[in-house]
Design a protein around this motif. Structure first.
Motif, PDB file in Angstrom:
ATOM      1  N   ARG A 134      37.814  94.064  61.819  1.00 26.72           N
ATOM      2  CA  ARG A 134      39.026  93.501  61.237  1.00 26.72           C
ATOM      3  C   ARG A 134      38.803  92.013  60.971  1.00 26.72           C
ATOM      4  N   ARG A 135      39.229  91.143  61.859  1.00 23.45           N
ATOM      5  CA  ARG A 135      39.263  89.720  61.538  1.00 23.45           C
ATOM      6  C   ARG A 135      37.953  89.000  61.870  1.00 23.45           C
TER       7      ARG A 135
ATOM      8  N   GLU B 165      48.904  94.102  60.790  1.00 22.39           N
ATOM      9  CA  GLU B 165      47.917  93.144  61.290  1.00 22.39           C
ATOM     10  C   GLU B 165      48.181  92.652  62.710  1.00 22.39           C
TER      11      GLU B 165
ATOM     12  N   ASP C  43      39.152  91.524  57.331  1.00 21.63           N
ATOM     13  CA  ASP C  43      40.059  90.424  56.958  1.00 21.63           C
ATOM     14  C   ASP C  43      39.401  89.136  57.440  1.00 21.63           C
TER      15      ASP C  43
END
Length: 516
Positions: A412-413, A290, A438
């Motif tokens: 992703r985030r 991450e 995420d």
């Protein structure tokens, strides 16, 4: 009886106008590595397309019999031309005449250029080289009084910002009104080492106590006060280029994505790239670790039509990439996180950049594609001092106010308020998520020890207990758990991103065409 004599005088006046400030001053302009105003106009627009307006305007000088002996042309040129075959208003300051200052010119000429743009619905290009303002202190003595400042025609500048694409090229030292004319644009460019922008130049600043006036190196003083290294990093100007030729090319490229005016739709180009192209490298683009970063620009190159990504403002607000691009020939506005800078967290400058770009896309009706990897707003004392939350909310407000179609891809985030600014959650969410997704109200890793503080204090082995808690939450935070509850619409194979976005572009432009 013909009018041959008058036509002869017209040709004489035109020939005098073409001399600009005279051979010496034109030579001095060239010796500084700068093109003159007429050469710039010829290089910017389509060959042979420039039709000058007001060419013979200026200050004539006459002998005692009233015969013309010379003309000092106005230091501002404009006319109708074409760029990429489409009509524009092209303008250029002439620095060889009083440094481009308006006190040597005719204010109505500049005002007419601005009026022509919004009344005829034509994009306007300003090539700015000089002050373009009220002149020097010496002018006051000539007038015999001072005056309350006003800018004739500024309302037309404002109307243009609401009506047509406005491009500004700073091509020399620009101060006062010249600087304002650069900033009052949708897209602006400076040439490294050639352009400077200031509210007031080194000599004036020197008089107020700051030491910038270096007689041994005046050019360095100008660069230190207002060079491109300053203004393309603080957001005053969008882009920095290495040469005037590159500035002209970028101006033409930007206009290629734009409609000619608000209310007209931008044009699709002939598709040259397979809309169903699937790039294998996308499958491994986002690392499993991450904290590892990856190149979002590489993603853009793989997803959008090859060779069409036109980034704007690369040197400021760097946690967001803003660009124009094409999908199956359709023009789109691209907003993307850059995880390689500040981890992708939006700071105050990035938020300001996002707000401005989204408003541009909405004004000129370009669908927006948002590639998301946003861990939230920047936190900490410096972020608070910069007012990050205010600028961040203004960016989110721009997203919510936009009425053009928007598609988001969560790579992703997506955390917190900044993560929620990916799109307007109150409308249909045209959204896809990668398996690497995420998301949440805050990063799990940053809140574990606070949320489970009592459990960890009571545990015989706090480290083992923390590891067990983390393992349980890893399952809960799986993107598939969100998909079960339809909190995300679809999780996709990253390789399908381009085909799905090309489908979005087709549907988005179908919708825009129905509204036109």
């Amino acid at each position: 009886m013909s009018w041959a004599k008058e036509l002869e005088e017209l040709r004489q006046r035109e020939a005098l106008a073409e001399q600009m400030g005279g051979p010496d001053k034109v030579g001095r302009q060239h010796s500084r590595g700068k093109m003159d105003a007429r050469a710039r106009l010829a290089a910017l627009v389509d060959p042979g397309s420039f039709r000058e307006i007001g060419k013979i305007a200026g200050k004539g000088s006459y002998d005692e019999d009233g015969n013309l002996v010379g003309v000092l042309p106005a230091p501002f040129l404009f006319g109708k031309a074409t760029v990429n075959g489409r009509p524009v208003v092209a303008t250029a300051d002439d620095f060889t005449i009083r440094g481009g200052a308006a006190d040597a010119g005719i204010s109505r000429k500049m005002v007419q250029a601005e009026k022509m743009a919004h009344e005829m619905k034509l994009p306007i290009i300003r090539m700015i080289d000089g002050t373009g303002g009220g002149g020097s202190v010496k002018t006051l003595e000539q007038i015999g009084a001072t005056y309350i400042p006003a800018v004739p025609g500024w309302s037309d500048v404002v109307k243009n910002l609401d009506t047509v694409p406005v491009v500004a090229l700073a091509l020399g030292p620009t101060a006062g009104l010249g600087a304002a004319r650069v900033v009052a644009s949708h897209y602006s460019i400076m040439v490294k080492g050639l352009s400077q922008i200031f509210a007031a130049g080194p000599a004036v600043v020197d008089g107020l106590g700051e030491s910038y006036k270096g007689p041994e190196d005046h050019q360095r003083a100008k660069e230190e006060l207002g060079g491109s290294e300053i203004h393309t990093r603080n957001g005053v100007v969008d882009d920095e280029v290495a040469s005037e030729a590159e500035a002209f090319a970028r101006a033409r490229h930007f206009l290629g994505f734009m409609p000619e005016h608000v209310g007209q739709l931008a044009r699709r180009t002939k598709p040259h790239d397979d809309p169903n192209r699937r790039e294998e490298a996308l499958l491994s683009l986002v690392p499993r670790e991450e904290k590892q970063v990856y190149s979002m620009r590489r993603c853009l190159d793989m997803v959008f039509d090859k060779g069409t990504v036109f980034e704007i403002g690369r040197l400021w607000g760097r946690t967001a990439i803003t660009a124009l691009a094409r999908l199956d020939g359709w023009p789109v506005a691209v907003l993307a996180s850059d995880p390689s800078y500040l981890g992708g967290s939006w700071d105050a400058k990035t938020s300001e950049k996002v707000e401005r770009f989204v408003k541009l896309a909405d004004q000129f009706r370009l669908p927006i594609v948002h590639l998301v990897d946003n861990p939230g707003f920047m936190i900490g004392r410096e972020a608070e001092i910069a007012g990050t939350i205010r600028y961040g909310v203004q960016a989110m407000n721009a997203v919510y106010k936009a009425t053009v179609p928007l598609a988001s891809i969560v790579l992703r985030r997506a955390y917190g308020i900044a993560g929620s600014a990916m799109s307007n959650a109150e409308t249909y969410q045209y959204r896809y998520c990668w398996p690497s997704g995420d998301w949440g109200s805050l990063p799990i890793a940053g809140g574990l020890e606070v949320a489970y503080k009592s459990d960890l204090e009571a545990a015989e082995d706090p480290a083992a207990e923390l590891a067990a808690i983390r393992a349980r939450l890893d399952k809960v935070t799986s993107p598939f758990r969100s998909a079960e509850r339809f909190n995300v619409e679809d999780i996709i194979d990253p390789r399908d991103t381009r085909p799905l976005l090309c489908e979005f572009a087709q549907l988005a432009w179908r919708k825009l065409a129905s509204e036109a």
